[in-house]
Scaffold this motif. Sequence first.
Motif, PDB file in Angstrom:
ATOM      1  N   ILE A  13      -5.465  10.265   0.777  1.00  0.00           N
ATOM      2  CA  ILE A  13      -4.381   9.303   0.587  1.00  0.00           C
ATOM      3  C   ILE A  13      -3.217   9.604   1.526  1.00  0.00           C
ATOM      4  CG2 ILE A  13      -2.615   8.541  -1.078  1.00  0.00           C
ATOM      5  CD1 ILE A  13      -4.866   8.776  -3.239  1.00  0.00           C
ATOM      6  N   ALA A  14      -2.866  10.867   1.678  1.00  0.00           N
ATOM      7  CA  ALA A  14      -1.762  11.233   2.575  1.00  0.00           C
ATOM      8  C   ALA A  14      -2.070  10.841   4.019  1.00  0.00           C
ATOM      9  CB  ALA A  14      -1.480  12.731   2.473  1.00  0.00           C
ATOM     10  N   ALA A  15      -3.293  11.111   4.478  1.00  0.00           N
ATOM     11  CA  ALA A  15      -3.663  10.775   5.853  1.00  0.00           C
ATOM     12  C   ALA A  15      -3.710   9.262   6.061  1.00  0.00           C
ATOM     13  CB  ALA A  15      -5.007  11.404   6.197  1.00  0.00           C
ATOM     14  N   CYS A  16      -4.248   8.542   5.102  1.00  0.00           N
ATOM     15  CA  CYS A  16      -4.309   7.084   5.188  1.00  0.00           C
ATOM     16  C   CYS A  16      -2.903   6.492   5.182  1.00  0.00           C
ATOM     17  CB  CYS A  16      -5.138   6.546   4.025  1.00  0.00           C
ATOM     18  SG  CYS A  16      -5.403   4.768   4.059  1.00  0.00           S
ATOM     19  N   SER A  17      -2.065   6.994   4.305  1.00  0.00           N
ATOM     20  CA  SER A  17      -0.685   6.529   4.211  1.00  0.00           C
ATOM     21  C   SER A  17       0.061   6.768   5.522  1.00  0.00           C
ATOM     22  CB  SER A  17       0.020   7.250   3.057  1.00  0.00           C
ATOM     23  OG  SER A  17       1.364   6.888   2.979  1.00  0.00           O
ATOM     24  N   HIS A  18      -0.196   7.902   6.146  1.00  0.00           N
ATOM     25  CA  HIS A  18       0.440   8.217   7.429  1.00  0.00           C
ATOM     26  C   HIS A  18       0.058   7.184   8.488  1.00  0.00           C
ATOM     27  CE1 HIS A  18       2.195  10.604  10.624  1.00  0.00           C
ATOM     28  NE2 HIS A  18       1.066  10.463  11.292  1.00  0.00           N
ATOM     29  N   ARG A  19      -1.208   6.799   8.516  1.00  0.00           N
ATOM     30  CA  ARG A  19      -1.650   5.787   9.488  1.00  0.00           C
ATOM     31  C   ARG A  19      -1.008   4.433   9.180  1.00  0.00           C
ATOM     32  NH1 ARG A  19      -1.759   2.307  12.322  1.00  0.00           N
ATOM     33  NH2 ARG A  19      -3.428   1.501  13.632  1.00  0.00           N
ATOM     34  N   PRO A  25       6.589   1.141   9.964  1.00  0.00           N
ATOM     35  CA  PRO A  25       7.537   2.253   9.795  1.00  0.00           C
ATOM     36  C   PRO A  25       8.714   1.942   8.869  1.00  0.00           C
ATOM     37  CG  PRO A  25       7.649   1.359  12.032  1.00  0.00           C
ATOM     38  CD  PRO A  25       6.508   0.677  11.345  1.00  0.00           C
ATOM     39  N   SER A  26       9.011   0.665   8.654  1.00  0.00           N
ATOM     40  CA  SER A  26      10.169   0.327   7.815  1.00  0.00           C
ATOM     41  C   SER A  26       9.810   0.166   6.331  1.00  0.00           C
ATOM     42  CB  SER A  26      10.829  -0.963   8.325  1.00  0.00           C
ATOM     43  OG  SER A  26       9.921  -2.044   8.222  1.00  0.00           O
ATOM     44  N   ILE A  27       8.524   0.244   5.997  1.00  0.00           N
ATOM     45  CA  ILE A  27       8.104   0.105   4.601  1.00  0.00           C
ATOM     46  C   ILE A  27       8.294   1.441   3.886  1.00  0.00           C
ATOM     47  CG2 ILE A  27       6.149  -0.420   3.059  1.00  0.00           C
ATOM     48  CD1 ILE A  27       7.128  -2.848   4.634  1.00  0.00           C
ATOM     49  N   ASP A  28       8.742   1.374   2.649  1.00  0.00           N
ATOM     50  CA  ASP A  28       8.947   2.563   1.825  1.00  0.00           C
ATOM     51  C   ASP A  28       7.650   3.387   1.785  1.00  0.00           C
ATOM     52  OD1 ASP A  28       9.200   4.412  -0.272  1.00  0.00           O
ATOM     53  OD2 ASP A  28      10.242   2.999  -1.584  1.00  0.00           O
ATOM     54  N   PRO A  29       7.712   4.661   2.152  1.00  0.00           N
ATOM     55  CA  PRO A  29       6.510   5.507   2.138  1.00  0.00           C
ATOM     56  C   PRO A  29       5.802   5.544   0.782  1.00  0.00           C
ATOM     57  CG  PRO A  29       8.276   6.615   3.305  1.00  0.00           C
ATOM     58  CD  PRO A  29       8.874   5.369   2.686  1.00  0.00           C
ATOM     59  N   ASP A  30       6.552   5.417  -0.313  1.00  0.00           N
ATOM     60  CA  ASP A  30       5.917   5.400  -1.630  1.00  0.00           C
ATOM     61  C   ASP A  30       5.023   4.170  -1.793  1.00  0.00           C
ATOM     62  OD1 ASP A  30       7.101   7.786  -2.389  1.00  0.00           O
ATOM     63  OD2 ASP A  30       8.791   6.800  -3.385  1.00  0.00           O
ATOM     64  N   GLN A  31       5.453   3.027  -1.245  1.00  0.00           N
ATOM     65  CA  GLN A  31       4.623   1.823  -1.293  1.00  0.00           C
ATOM     66  C   GLN A  31       3.355   2.015  -0.480  1.00  0.00           C
ATOM     67  OE1 GLN A  31       7.645  -1.216  -0.092  1.00  0.00           O
ATOM     68  NE2 GLN A  31       6.686  -2.366  -1.751  1.00  0.00           N
ATOM     69  N   LEU A  32       3.488   2.645   0.680  1.00  0.00           N
ATOM     70  CA  LEU A  32       2.316   2.872   1.522  1.00  0.00           C
ATOM     71  C   LEU A  32       1.361   3.862   0.873  1.00  0.00           C
ATOM     72  CD1 LEU A  32       4.023   2.896   5.018  1.00  0.00           C
ATOM     73  CD2 LEU A  32       2.731   1.043   3.928  1.00  0.00           C
ATOM     74  N   GLU A  33       1.902   4.826   0.155  1.00  0.00           N
ATOM     75  CA  GLU A  33       1.045   5.763  -0.568  1.00  0.00           C
ATOM     76  C   GLU A  33       0.299   5.041  -1.688  1.00  0.00           C
ATOM     77  OE1 GLU A  33       1.602   9.867  -2.999  1.00  0.00           O
ATOM     78  OE2 GLU A  33       2.589   9.721  -1.048  1.00  0.00           O
ATOM     79  N   GLU A  34       0.979   4.116  -2.361  1.00  0.00           N
ATOM     80  CA  GLU A  34       0.306   3.316  -3.399  1.00  0.00           C
ATOM     81  C   GLU A  34      -0.808   2.473  -2.784  1.00  0.00           C
ATOM     82  OE1 GLU A  34       3.017   0.995  -5.774  1.00  0.00           O
ATOM     83  OE2 GLU A  34       4.366   2.702  -6.012  1.00  0.00           O
ATOM     84  N   LEU A  35      -0.541   1.893  -1.620  1.00  0.00           N
ATOM     85  CA  LEU A  35      -1.552   1.111  -0.929  1.00  0.00           C
ATOM     86  C   LEU A  35      -2.728   1.999  -0.534  1.00  0.00           C
ATOM     87  CD1 LEU A  35      -2.739  -1.344   0.455  1.00  0.00           C
ATOM     88  CD2 LEU A  35      -1.203  -0.902   2.387  1.00  0.00           C
ATOM     89  N   VAL A  83      -4.871  -7.849   5.298  1.00  0.00           N
ATOM     90  CA  VAL A  83      -4.598  -9.119   4.645  1.00  0.00           C
ATOM     91  C   VAL A  83      -3.243  -8.984   3.986  1.00  0.00           C
ATOM     92  CG1 VAL A  83      -5.375 -10.732   2.890  1.00  0.00           C
ATOM     93  CG2 VAL A  83      -7.045  -9.432   4.241  1.00  0.00           C
ATOM     94  N   GLY A  84      -2.232  -9.632   4.536  1.00  0.00           N
ATOM     95  CA  GLY A  84      -0.885  -9.503   4.000  1.00  0.00           C
ATOM     96  C   GLY A  84      -0.271  -8.174   4.373  1.00  0.00           C
ATOM     97  N   GLN A  85       1.009  -8.058   4.149  1.00  0.00           N
ATOM     98  CA  GLN A  85       1.712  -6.822   4.421  1.00  0.00           C
ATOM     99  C   GLN A  85       2.319  -6.317   3.141  1.00  0.00           C
ATOM    100  OE1 GLN A  85       4.563  -7.176   7.552  1.00  0.00           O
ATOM    101  NE2 GLN A  85       3.094  -7.978   9.014  1.00  0.00           N
ATOM    102  N   PRO A  86       2.458  -4.984   3.013  1.00  0.00           N
ATOM    103  CA  PRO A  86       3.114  -4.472   1.817  1.00  0.00           C
ATOM    104  C   PRO A  86       4.490  -5.123   1.653  1.00  0.00           C
ATOM    105  CG  PRO A  86       2.220  -2.680   3.117  1.00  0.00           C
ATOM    106  CD  PRO A  86       2.082  -3.936   3.932  1.00  0.00           C
ATOM    107  N   GLY A  87       4.787  -5.492   0.457  1.00  0.00           N
ATOM    108  CA  GLY A  87       6.079  -6.110   0.186  1.00  0.00           C
ATOM    109  C   GLY A  87       6.036  -7.628   0.222  1.00  0.00           C
ATOM    110  N   ASP A  88       4.921  -8.201   0.732  1.00  0.00           N
ATOM    111  CA  ASP A  88       4.804  -9.665   0.708  1.00  0.00           C
ATOM    112  C   ASP A  88       4.681 -10.121  -0.735  1.00  0.00           C
ATOM    113  OD1 ASP A  88       4.906  -9.943   3.406  1.00  0.00           O
ATOM    114  OD2 ASP A  88       2.816 -10.521   3.675  1.00  0.00           O
TER     115      ASP A  88
END
Length: 90
Positions: A13-19, A25-35, A83-88
Amino acid sequence: MSALPSLPRKTWIAACSHRLQRQWPSIDPDQLEELADTLWQDQRLRLLEPTDAAVEWLQPVLADQPKAAARSAAPGQVEHAAVGQPGDDR
């Protein structure tokens, strides 16, 4: 051809979230970790390396980007999109 040993869930999850963070880069890292956690739950994606899974999921988004942005991708990586972006809120 043998299957790669699975990474521990938190590491994957950490490696995927990093990618994903490189893409957004402007999305909250916690949201990307959830994704990334959601992507890990997809067995097909979980069998991939985490960065490959992120790129696979991103395929629709990256395909919509201008050619110049695709050329700036990391060497050796095929850029894909999402498909879509986080936060949409669609």
